[in-house]
Design an enzyme around this catalytic site. Structure first.
Site, mmCIF file in Angstrom:
data_model
loop_
_atom_site.group_PDB
_atom_site.id
_atom_site.type_symbol
_atom_site.label_atom_id
_atom_site.label_comp_id
_atom_site.label_asym_id
_atom_site.label_seq_id
_atom_site.Cartn_x
_atom_site.Cartn_y
_atom_site.Cartn_z
ATOM 1 N N HIS A 1 39.449 30.103 40.525
ATOM 2 C CA HIS A 1 38.415 29.956 39.004
ATOM 3 C C HIS A 1 38.932 31.158 38.849
ATOM 4 O O HIS A 1 39.443 30.540 36.871
ATOM 5 C CB HIS A 1 37.214 29.838 40.113
ATOM 6 C CG HIS A 1 36.217 29.496 40.466
ATOM 7 N ND1 HIS A 1 36.431 27.836 40.254
ATOM 8 C CD2 HIS A 1 36.166 29.436 41.626
ATOM 9 C CE1 HIS A 1 35.746 27.438 41.380
ATOM 10 N NE2 HIS A 1 36.264 28.688 42.423
ATOM 11 N N ASP A 2 38.850 32.782 38.727
ATOM 12 C CA ASP A 2 39.126 33.430 37.685
ATOM 13 C C ASP A 2 40.409 33.394 37.259
ATOM 14 O O ASP A 2 40.980 34.300 35.781
ATOM 15 C CB ASP A 2 38.648 35.176 38.497
ATOM 16 C CG ASP A 2 36.890 34.696 38.442
ATOM 17 O OD1 ASP A 2 36.940 35.670 39.232
ATOM 18 O OD2 ASP A 2 36.465 33.878 37.591
ATOM 19 N N THR B 1 34.496 37.277 34.107
ATOM 20 C CA THR B 1 34.863 36.136 35.336
ATOM 21 C C THR B 1 33.631 36.930 36.443
ATOM 22 O O THR B 1 34.307 36.457 37.839
ATOM 23 C CB THR B 1 36.323 36.706 36.278
ATOM 24 O OG1 THR B 1 36.679 38.180 36.422
ATOM 25 C CG2 THR B 1 37.496 36.920 35.192
ATOM 26 N N ASP C 1 33.569 40.722 39.313
ATOM 27 C CA ASP C 1 32.638 41.230 40.814
ATOM 28 C C ASP C 1 34.279 40.595 41.661
ATOM 29 O O ASP C 1 33.720 39.905 42.445
ATOM 30 C CB ASP C 1 31.373 39.954 40.951
ATOM 31 C CG ASP C 1 32.083 38.603 40.843
ATOM 32 O OD1 ASP C 1 30.822 37.972 40.816
ATOM 33 O OD2 ASP C 1 32.700 38.363 40.200
ATOM 34 N N ASP D 1 38.874 37.010 41.418
ATOM 35 C CA ASP D 1 39.051 37.920 40.491
ATOM 36 C C ASP D 1 39.897 38.721 40.756
ATOM 37 O O ASP D 1 40.787 38.833 40.186
ATOM 38 C CB ASP D 1 37.792 38.956 40.252
ATOM 39 C CG ASP D 1 36.603 38.159 40.318
ATOM 40 O OD1 ASP D 1 35.933 37.788 41.615
ATOM 41 O OD2 ASP D 1 36.295 38.660 38.906
ATOM 42 N N PHE E 1 28.033 29.784 40.319
ATOM 43 C CA PHE E 1 27.062 31.088 40.798
ATOM 44 C C PHE E 1 27.394 32.072 39.477
ATOM 45 O O PHE E 1 26.392 33.016 39.083
ATOM 46 C CB PHE E 1 28.598 31.841 41.511
ATOM 47 C CG PHE E 1 28.422 32.815 42.493
ATOM 48 C CD1 PHE E 1 28.629 34.078 41.342
ATOM 49 C CD2 PHE E 1 27.347 33.044 43.048
ATOM 50 C CE1 PHE E 1 28.731 35.445 41.736
ATOM 51 C CE2 PHE E 1 27.004 34.818 43.036
ATOM 52 C CZ PHE E 1 27.594 35.871 43.352
ATOM 53 N N ASN E 2 28.716 31.922 38.865
ATOM 54 C CA ASN E 2 28.067 33.294 37.662
ATOM 55 C C ASN E 2 27.121 32.903 36.459
ATOM 56 O O ASN E 2 26.829 34.428 35.730
ATOM 57 C CB ASN E 2 29.764 33.154 36.256
ATOM 58 C CG ASN E 2 30.931 34.004 37.573
ATOM 59 O OD1 ASN E 2 30.086 34.202 38.172
ATOM 60 N ND2 ASN E 2 31.527 33.725 37.356
ATOM 61 N N ASN F 1 29.697 38.755 43.529
ATOM 62 C CA ASN F 1 29.945 38.066 44.962
ATOM 63 C C ASN F 1 29.927 39.157 45.857
ATOM 64 O O ASN F 1 29.799 38.602 47.307
ATOM 65 C CB ASN F 1 31.998 38.101 44.838
ATOM 66 C CG ASN F 1 32.158 37.046 44.294
ATOM 67 O OD1 ASN F 1 31.767 35.725 43.752
ATOM 68 N ND2 ASN F 1 33.489 37.196 43.245
HETATM 69 O O1 RIB Z 1 31.698 30.218 40.731
HETATM 70 C C1 RIB Z 1 32.943 30.676 40.489
HETATM 71 C C2 RIB Z 1 32.562 32.136 40.001
HETATM 72 O O2 RIB Z 1 31.925 33.368 40.331
HETATM 73 C C3 RIB Z 1 34.519 33.271 40.433
HETATM 74 O O3 RIB Z 1 34.118 34.021 39.347
HETATM 75 C C4 RIB Z 1 33.991 33.298 41.682
HETATM 76 O O4 RIB Z 1 34.898 35.195 41.358
HETATM 77 C C5 RIB Z 1 32.418 33.829 41.145
HETATM 78 O O5 RIB Z 1 32.259 35.189 40.808
HETATM 79 CA CA CA Z 2 34.274 36.283 40.139
#
Ligand code: RIB
Ligand code: CA
Length: 311
Positions: free
Chosen positions: A242-243, A126, A10, A15, A168-169, A40
């Site tokens: 993160h990703d 991701t 996303d 990403d 979040f994901n 996102n």
């Molecule tokens: O929590 C972080 C994740 O949520 C990452 O993948 C960021 O891009 C969002 O998608």
């Molecule tokens: Ca992401």
């Protein structure tokens, strides 16, 4: 022999940085396609960003497939407050000259996996897991072709980022996440407990900014926006990458530590929606994933830097 990988993302700042490192590593990663999912930012914006990113990376050979525009059950939630309305932070990428394939990402996943050798393809989600979950529900037989899933998502000791109790994901589509964790597939989950150990400190940000190529300064503009946000919200010295941890794990898993775990996801509404219950203690409880517990941050960042420097 390069590892066959399908990304599902996303984009989103992190990403994009993950895709840069992946697309710069054709000897190790044969990217069969990039699927996009609402997360996102909107599906349309994620797809536009993925197309634009492949142009920046000189990898317009990689096809893009737009997927689900919303979670399986929940209403969409976004993270534009972190990634900016464009999803690219402070960076601007030229409008892509090409469009995504007509085929839906879910159908691309099913068709590609059905045509593949058993255990031959790695999936690297991701973002929210909507596309993969829908594909698994529509065509359970695709599991045979999936070697493993290396995903960014979840939180254990770190609690959460979109809420105090969820990452979040997982929060965005908890039902999809549960489908994936209950699939019986080989899963490595890289959650906040590990990704928050990889910060884009001022020194690391400067290394991107001063890279002298096309991609480095763009990555710096992207993550610089998030650094500022983190500074305001979290007082952190640099945004978490993160990703990109998923790509670093695909390239150098020895830089990470993981434990066998039993992971499940709260799907009910309320305070704990999207919470990942990560049980790493009870033995011999059945396990359904490996949970990342840490990484060698300097080595991981240097690996990502070296790959982005190729673009
Ligand atoms: O929590 C972080 C994740 O949520 C990452 O993948 C960021 O891009 C969002 O998608
Ligand atoms: Ca992401």
């Amino acid at each position: 022999m390069a590892r066959k990988v399908i990304f599902d993302c996303d984009p989103g700042v992190d990403d994009c940085i993950a895709l840069m490192a992946a697309l710069a590593s054709p000897d190790e990663l044969e990217v069969l396609g990039i699927c996009t999912v609402a997360g996102n930012v909107s599906l349309e914006t994620c797809t536009r960003n993925a197309l634009a990113l492949t142009t920046l990376a000189g990898r317009e050979d990689v096809t893009i497939y737009a997927g689900c525009p919303r979670p399986m059950v929940e209403q969409p939630v976004a993270a534009a407050h972190i990634h900016g309305e464009t999803g690219l932070g402070a960076a601007r990428l030229p409008d892509p000259k090409r469009t995504a394939q007509d085929q839906h990402a879910v159908d691309f996943l099913i068709e590609t996996l059905r045509a593949a050798e058993p255990g031959s393809i790695t999936l690297a989600p991701t973002g929210p897991l909507t596309n993969l979950a829908v594909a698994l529900v529509k065509a359970p037989d695709i599991a045979d072709a999936i070697a493993d899933i290396v995903l960014m998502g979840g939180a254990r000791s770190e609690g959460g980022n979109i809420t105090a109790s969820a990452e979040f994901n997982m929060y965005a589509d908890p039902h999809a996440a549960r489908v994936v964790f209950q699939s019986g597939l080989k899963i490595t989950a890289i959650g906040l407990d590990t990704t928050l150990q990889l910060r884009c400190t001022p020194q690391r940000h400067k290394a991107l900014e001063d890279m002298g190529n096309a991609a480095g300064p763009v990555a710096a503009q992207m993550i610089g926006h998030v650094n500022a946000i983190y500074g305001e919200i979290y007082g952190a010295e640099g945004a978490a990458l993160h990703d990109p941890c998923v790509v670093a794990y695909l390239l150098a898993p020895e830089l990470f530590t993981t434990l066998p775990a039993f992971i499940d996801v709260e799907t009910r509404a309320g305070l704990t929606r999207g919470h990942t219950s990560v049980d790493i203690y009870e033995k011999p409880k059945a396990t359904n994933a490996h949970w990342a517990t840490g990484l060698q941050a300097d080595a991981v960042f240097q690996l990502l830097l070296d790959r982005i420097a190729r673009l």
